[in-house]
Design a protein around this motif. Structure first.
Motif, PDB file in Angstrom:
ATOM      1  N   ASN A 459       0.808  -1.220   0.000  1.00 53.69           N
ATOM      2  CA  ASN A 459       0.000   0.000   0.000  1.00 53.69           C
ATOM      3  C   ASN A 459       0.839   1.267   0.000  1.00 53.69           C
ATOM      4  OD1 ASN A 459      -2.326  -1.506   0.045  1.00 53.69           O
ATOM      5  ND2 ASN A 459      -2.553  -1.431   2.276  1.00 53.69           N
ATOM      6  N   ARG A 509      -2.678  -0.600  -4.270  1.00 54.10           N
ATOM      7  CA  ARG A 509      -4.045  -1.108  -4.302  1.00 54.10           C
ATOM      8  C   ARG A 509      -4.594  -1.188  -2.874  1.00 54.10           C
ATOM      9  NH1 ARG A 509      -3.643   0.120  -8.722  1.00 54.10           N
ATOM     10  NH2 ARG A 509      -3.781  -1.110 -10.641  1.00 54.10           N
ATOM     11  N   LEU A 510      -5.826  -0.716  -2.709  1.00 53.01           N
ATOM     12  CA  LEU A 510      -6.517  -0.839  -1.435  1.00 53.01           C
ATOM     13  C   LEU A 510      -7.359  -2.110  -1.436  1.00 53.01           C
ATOM     14  CD1 LEU A 510      -7.803   2.826  -0.978  1.00 53.01           C
ATOM     15  CD2 LEU A 510      -5.800   1.791   0.095  1.00 53.01           C
ATOM     16  N   ASP A 514     -11.590  -1.080   1.945  1.00 52.94           N
ATOM     17  CA  ASP A 514     -11.021   0.270   2.008  1.00 52.94           C
ATOM     18  C   ASP A 514     -11.389   1.078   0.762  1.00 52.94           C
ATOM     19  OD1 ASP A 514      -9.889  -0.078   4.472  1.00 52.94           O
ATOM     20  OD2 ASP A 514      -7.935  -0.715   3.700  1.00 52.94           O
ATOM     21  N   GLU A 515     -11.419   0.432  -0.392  1.00 49.11           N
ATOM     22  CA  GLU A 515     -11.823   1.121  -1.616  1.00 49.11           C
ATOM     23  C   GLU A 515     -13.237   1.673  -1.473  1.00 49.11           C
ATOM     24  OE1 GLU A 515     -10.415   2.009  -4.306  1.00 49.11           O
ATOM     25  OE2 GLU A 515      -8.688   0.722  -4.757  1.00 49.11           O
ATOM     26  N   LYS A 516     -14.117   0.882  -0.855  1.00 54.05           N
ATOM     27  CA  LYS A 516     -15.496   1.309  -0.665  1.00 54.05           C
ATOM     28  C   LYS A 516     -15.570   2.537   0.241  1.00 54.05           C
ATOM     29  CE  LYS A 516     -20.003  -0.428   0.901  1.00 54.05           C
ATOM     30  NZ  LYS A 516     -20.717  -1.605   1.446  1.00 54.05           N
ATOM     31  N   TRP A 518     -13.126   4.669   0.939  1.00 52.63           N
ATOM     32  CA  TRP A 518     -12.487   5.795   0.245  1.00 52.63           C
ATOM     33  C   TRP A 518     -13.413   6.371  -0.820  1.00 52.63           C
ATOM     34  CZ3 TRP A 518      -9.848   9.783   0.390  1.00 52.63           C
ATOM     35  CH2 TRP A 518      -9.110  10.329  -0.685  1.00 52.63           C
TER      36      TRP A 518
END
Length: 648
Positions: A459, A509-510, A514-516, A518
Motif C-alpha cells: 500500500n 491497491r486498497l 477500504d476502496e469502498k 475511500w
C-alpha cells in the motif's frame, strides 16, 4: 625558458648572470653596499631565434634561503654555481637538495673563478661535484668551468643555455591561470604591478583575475612577458602584470599570494602530500613536527601529521597531512619544501596530492588508498584508479579544480578512463563519475531495495530518496545519490510519484473494503477542498469506527493521495498545492513580501482555526516562515513543495 641560479654565498652567481646578460641583478641599496644578494634578482637574455632566457638570481646566504625558495619554483633549468677556490659548501649542498626535492631535472653546474685553478684542481673539483650530484635529479648535469672576469667559458655556457632553450617545449596553457606573486610594486602612471613565473594557463589584457587570499577582483591592464610588452602572459614565462581593481593596492598584496583565474580561488589550510625526508637528517621526523612550508612563493608555518607511519626515517617517504597556520594556494602536483622549526636547514620536500583533504578519518586505510591513487600524475590513470576504490564515486568538479583541468579537458579524461559522468540533480552545475560496473551495481541494489519494500508494504507508493539511499547496502553521499537517481529516472529504471520513488509498474491497491470507504470519503473532500471534514466527522457520517477511518487516511497519506495537515485533519494533495500557491500570491502582491493569516483565511474561505492549521503545516515544511505575526514565503522550498507535492 627560465633559468634559476643556485649555490653558496660569494661563489659568483650574480657576477656570472651579469657576464651572460649584461644585467646586474642586485637592485637593493643594501645589496650594493654589502656586495651580497639578499632578495631575488632578475635578468633577461634575448636569443637569436626570437626566444628570451629569463634568469632568476637567488641569494646564497643561509639567512636568505626563504627568498631563494620564493624564486626557485617554476624554473626550467638550474644553474648551480660552485667556486673553484672553495668547492662545494654547505649552501651548495642545501640548494642542490632543494632542487632535487622540487624535481628539477635539467641543470648545468658552472665552476666559477676557473681562471684561478689549474687543470689538476679543476679535475679534482669535477670529481667532487659529480659525487655530490649522484643520486639527485641533476646527476647527469654538464659541468662547465667559467670565469666571469676573464670570459673563460662564458660563451660556451651561453651556447649551452641556448641549446637548452631550443629543446624547451612551450608549456600547455589549457588550464586556468596561476601566478605565484614574488614581487609587488607601483609604477608611476600605471599603478600596481605584480611579478612571478606563471605556473599554468594564460592571461590576457582586460581579463578578470582574482587574488587568492582575499578574493579581490583584479583586471589586467598590461603585461610584460620575459621583459617585453606582450598581449598575453603564459605558463613558463616570467611576467609582470599591471593590475587594477577596487581592492587592488600595493599594501594589500604580499609575496606568497597568488593571482589566479576566479575558477581556481580556493585557499586551503591543509594539504595531503607525499613527503620525503632528506637522508642526511640526524633523526626521524615525528608526528606533529613543526615546520616552515615553502610552496610557490609562499612561506607559512605548519605541522606535519604522518598518515601511514608513526615516524619518518631519514631518506624515507610517507604520506602526510600538513596543517598550516594560515591558508595558502595549492593544487595537485605542486612541489613543496619543508624546513625545520628554526628555519636553519631544509628537512624534506614533496608533492601535493589533495589540496582540500578531510580533517577526520584521515588515517583510515580507505583514505590512504585514495591518496596512493592520487599519486598518479596522469588524469586518466588517476580517474581509473579512484573509480576502483571506495566510495567508487568521483566528484568531478573537485577533481578538475585540483588538477587545473578545464571542463572540456576533464570530460575528455573521464571518457578516456571509460567512466560514466552524471550531472548533479541540484542545479549546481557539478557532476560525478563512476564506472559502468559500479553504476550497474547501484542500479541493481536500488531495484532490489524498492522491490523488497513494495512486497512488504504494497500500500506504500514507494520510498523517499533519502530513505531509499540509507536503505541501500552501499554508502553513497546524498548529492551523489541524487545524481544517480536522476539518471535512473531519465532511463525509466525508476518512476517518481510526487516525493516518492518506485519501480515501474508498481501500483498501490486498497482492499475492497477500504476502496469502498475511500469511495465515500473522497467526493466529500472534493466538495470542500479547503475545509474537508475531520476524521470523527467521517466516522459519524458513515457509522464507521474512528480508528478505521484514521488508519485509512494515514495509509492514503503514505500513498501520496492526501496530506495530514493537522491532527485528524486530512486534505487532498491538489488543494494543498493550490493553497500554497495562494500563500505565494499573497506574498508576491504585498509590498514587503509578507502576509497575515487573516488575508490567507479570506482567500481560502472558512474559519481562522483551519487557516492557522494549514499555515502551520506550511511552516513545518519550510514553505513559509512566521515572523512577528506575519509570514514570508521561502521561494526555494515553495518551488520544491509545489513540484514534489502536486497530484500524480
Amino acid at each position: 625558458m627560465i633559468v634559476g641560479t643556485a649555490g653558496h654565498i660569494d661563489h659568483g652567481k650574480t657576477t656570472l648572470v651579469r657576464a651572460l646578460t649584461g644585467v646586474d641583478t642586485d637592485r637593493l641599496p643594501e645589496e650594493k653596499a654589502r656586495g651580497i644578494t639578499i632578495d631575488l634578482g632578475f635578468a633577461y637574455l634575448p636569443l637569436a631565434h626570437g626566444r628570451t632566457l629569463g634568469f632568476v638570481d637567488v641569494p646564497g646566504h643561509e639567512r636568505f634561503i626563504h627568498n631563494m625558495l620564493a624564486g626557485v619554483g617554476g624554473i626550467d633549468v638550474a644553474l648551480l654555481v660552485v667556486a673553484a677556490d672553495d668547492g662545494p659548501m654547505p649552501q651548495t649542498r642545501e640548494h642542490l637538495a632543494i632542487l632535487d626535492l622540487l624535481g628539477v631535472a635539467r641543470g648545468i653546474v658552472a665552476i666559477t673563478k676557473a681562471d684561478l685553478a689549474d687543470a689538476d684542481r679543476l679535475a679534482e673539483l669535477e670529481g667532487e661535484i659529480r659525487a655530490m650530484l649522484a643520486g639527485t635529479t641533476l646527476a647527469d648535469a654538464d659541468i662547465m668551468p667559467v670565469s666571469a672576469q676573464s670570459g673563460l667559458g662564458v660563451a660556451d655556457l651561453k651556447a649551452r643555455l641556448e641549446l637548452e632553450a631550443e629543446a624547451t617545449a612551450d608549456r600547455a596553457v589549457d588550464g586556468w591561470f596561476r601566478l605565484p606573486i614574488d614581487r609587488c610594486f607601483t609604477v608611476a602612471g600605471a599603478g600596481t604591478v605584480v611579478t612571478g613565473t606563471v605556473f599554468a594557463g594564460e592571461a590576457r589584457q582586460d581579463e578578470p583575475l582574482a587574488l587568492l587570499s582575499s578574493g579581490a577582483a583584479a583586471r589586467v591592464r598590461g603585461i610584460h612577458a620575459q621583459n617585453t610588452p606582450a598581449k598575453t602572459g603564459r605558463a613558463g614565462q616570467r611576467c609582470a602584470l599591471n593590475v587594477a581593481g577596487p581592492q587592488i593596492a600595493k599594501d594589500a598584496i604580499h609575496r606568497g599570494d597568488w593571482l589566479v583565474s576566479p575558477e581556481l580561488r580556493r585557499p586551503t589550510d591543509r594539504l595531503d602530500v607525499h613527503l620525503r625526508l632528506l637522508a642526511d637528517e640526524q633523526r626521524p621526523m615525528r608526528h606533529w613536527t613543526p615546520v616552515h612550508l615553502h610552496l610557490g612563493a609562499a612561506h607559512v608555518m605548519g605541522r606535519v601529521v604522518l598518515l601511514d607511519a608513526e615516524t619518518l626515517a631519514p631518506g624515507a617517504a610517507a604520506l602526510a597531512q600538513l596543517v598550516l597556520d594560515r591558508p595558502v594556494g595549492a593544487l595537485h602536483g605542486d612541489r613543496l619544501i619543508l624546513r625545520d622549526q628554526s628555519a636553519r636547514r631544509t628537512m624534506a620536500g614533496g608533492m601535493v596530492l589533495d589540496p582540500w583533504p578531510p580533517t577526520r578519518f584521515r588515517r583510515r586505510p580507505e583514505r590512504l588508498a585514495l591518496l596512493s591513487a592520487l599519486r598518479q600524475t596522469d588524469p586518466v590513470a588517476a580517474l581509473a584508479a579512484l573509480a576502483a576504490l571506495p566510495p567508487y564515486i568521483i566528484d568531478l568538479v573537485a577533481f578538475g579544480q585540483a588538477r587545473n583541468l578545464r571542463p572540456a579537458s576533464r570530460d575528455a579524461a573521464v571518457a578516456a578512463a571509460s567512466l560514466d559522468a552524471l550531472p548533479m540533480a541540484d542545479g549546481s552545475g557539478g557532476s560525478i563519475a563512476l564506472s559502468p560496473a559500479q553504476l550497474a551495481a547501484i542500479t541493481a541494489a536500488v531495484t532490489q531495495t524498492l522491490g523488497a519494500h513494495h512486497e512488504k508494504q504494497p500500500n506504500s507508493p514507494g520510498l523517499e530518496p533519502e530513505k531509499l539511499r540509507v536503505a541501500l547496502p552501499m554508502k553513497i553521499a546524498a548529492p551523489s545519490f541524487g545524481a544517480i537517481a536522476a539518471a535512473l529516472l531519465a532511463a525509466r529504471a525508476l518512476e517518481a510519484d510526487g516525493p516518492w520513488l518506485r519501480l515501474p509498474g508498481h501500483a498501490v491497491r486498497l482492499s475492497p473494503e477500504d476502496e469502498k470507504l475511500w469511495g465515500w470519503i473522497r467526493p466529500v473532500m472534493e466538495q470542500s477542498p479547503f475545509g474537508p471534514p475531520r476524521v470523527r466527522d467521517f466516522a459519524d457520517r458513515y457509522d464507521v469506527a474512528e480508528a478505521k477511518v484514521r488508519d485509512l487516511l494515514r495509509r492514503l497519506s503514505k500513498m501520496g493521495l492526501v496530506w495530514q495537515v493537522a491532527h485528524d485533519h486530512f486534505f487532498l494533495r491538489g488543494p494543498v498545492v493550490e493553497m500554497a500557491r495562494i500563500a505565494a500570491d499573497l506574498a508576491t502582491k504585498a509590498a514587503d513580501g509578507r502576509f497575515k493569516a487573516a488575508e490567507f483565511r479570506d482567500r481560502i474561505g472558512g474559519g481562522r482555526k483551519v487557516a492557522i492549521h494549514i499555515l502551520e503545516f506550511f511552516d513545518r515544511g519550510g514553505v513559509t516562515t512566521l515572523r512577528d505575526q506575519v509570514r514570508v514565503v521561502n521561494k526555494d522550498r515553495y518551488e520544491r513543495f509545489v513540484k514534489g507535492a502536486g497530484p500524480s
